[in-house]
Design an enzyme around this catalytic site. Sequence first.
Site, PDB file in Angstrom:
ATOM      1  N   ASP A   1     -11.128   0.096  -0.880  1.00 24.39           N
ATOM      2  CA  ASP A   1      -9.793   0.686  -0.823  1.00 24.39           C
ATOM      3  C   ASP A   1      -9.403   1.212  -2.195  1.00 24.39           C
ATOM      4  OD1 ASP A   1      -6.722   0.084  -1.455  1.00 24.39           O
ATOM      5  OD2 ASP A   1      -6.862   0.593   0.665  1.00 24.39           O
TER       6      ASP A   1
ATOM      7  N   TYR B   1      -4.541   5.564  -8.390  1.00 23.00           N
ATOM      8  CA  TYR B   1      -5.123   4.481  -9.183  1.00 23.00           C
ATOM      9  C   TYR B   1      -5.964   5.014 -10.350  1.00 23.00           C
ATOM     10  CZ  TYR B   1      -4.000   1.709  -4.998  1.00 23.00           C
ATOM     11  OH  TYR B   1      -3.355   1.115  -3.937  1.00 23.00           O
TER      12      TYR B   1
ATOM     13  N   LYS C   1      -6.067   7.659  -0.514  1.00 24.22           N
ATOM     14  CA  LYS C   1      -4.715   8.010  -0.108  1.00 24.22           C
ATOM     15  C   LYS C   1      -4.214   9.309  -0.756  1.00 24.22           C
ATOM     16  CE  LYS C   1      -4.002   3.017  -0.288  1.00 24.22           C
ATOM     17  NZ  LYS C   1      -5.091   2.670  -1.220  1.00 24.22           N
TER      18      LYS C   1
ATOM     19  N   HIS D   1       0.166   7.790   1.112  1.00 23.79           N
ATOM     20  CA  HIS D   1       0.373   6.600   0.290  1.00 23.79           C
ATOM     21  C   HIS D   1       1.810   6.085   0.322  1.00 23.79           C
ATOM     22  CE1 HIS D   1      -1.236   4.452  -3.565  1.00 23.79           C
ATOM     23  NE2 HIS D   1      -0.614   3.636  -2.747  1.00 23.79           N
TER      24      HIS D   1
END
Length: 345
Positions: free
Chosen positions: A99, A104, A133, A166
């Site tokens: 994930d 990120y 996402k 997201h």
Amino acid sequence: MYITAVAVWSDSSSNMVIIAIIVIILKLYYSNNIELISPIHDKNDRTFPEKKRNNQSKFLFRNLFVLRSQSFTVMYIATGLELEKSLNIALETGYRFIDTAIGYNNEPIIGKVLNEWISAGKVTRDELFILTKLPCYGNRPEDVDKFIKQSLHDLQLDYIDMYLVHLPIGLFKNGKSEYSEMELDKSTDHLKIWKKMEEQVHNGRTKSIGLSNFNIKQTQRIIDNCKIRPDSLQNENHLYFQSPDVVEFCKHNGIILISYSSLGMKAFREAAGLSWNNKQLPEMLENDVLVKIAKKHSKTPAQVLLRFINQKGISVIPKSTCPRRIMENFQVFIFLFSIINIDYI
């Protein structure tokens, strides 16, 4: 075919081998039986309209075992060599569901590691389940293509297994890197964004699509107006925030609920300089009842928490860069069918 298995807590070597064999058999069954019935949906329940099911639903059901178990979230506070090391350890341990998200800032490193594993023949692409996402600063119909292509490029993949929106809010970056400095987009239209998400399934860029951080009302609106239903909803869910209404909503609508912050995100809060200020509840992993249960069964508090959530039919995606904890988190499958009840905490 229905399989029901219940086992008691046990750490004896013979029982461990038996449980491991059961897990392997179930994994083979789940991965090969294309008519698998999702444990969260009864195919005879007409509240789940067939006409709006994802065309890739058989693909998703075949990977339900992966979604429900072998999950590893790549921490967005980890970078460079630390991230490479932790991801390699996770893959070596057996994690296959990764994930991540553009937000990120680690997709290029993940792509590098995955490419090395696939090129070396240590894993095949079909054995991996990669979830990423659409960032909130891409929450506009015209931006969906751009960001999913960016993820595909950075992850060095031909397709993504699951692509999520997201956040329900949209932001304008305006050259800023901090979310708090970005401008709120008041024109965010979930339905227009979802239509573009559906196109990503049709053009083969992703096998399935879903939502993250959406509430019930927002998710229901998507369901009522979509051609492809959301396959998953990734929301905060843990011992102190169990959201039974969301759990039931997902079950009723055949949506896989993915839990984040399953362990309380202590490491993230410490890295962000945040303290635990709740005087009524202790740190989640330090809860007295939880610690006693873990000690009684020779497990760690984290393992009990993960099993507690996973056993409800919810996918867990624990975050860690610590090799020992990465391996401990994976060991919840040793007691895959054990019955535990800590609802009273």
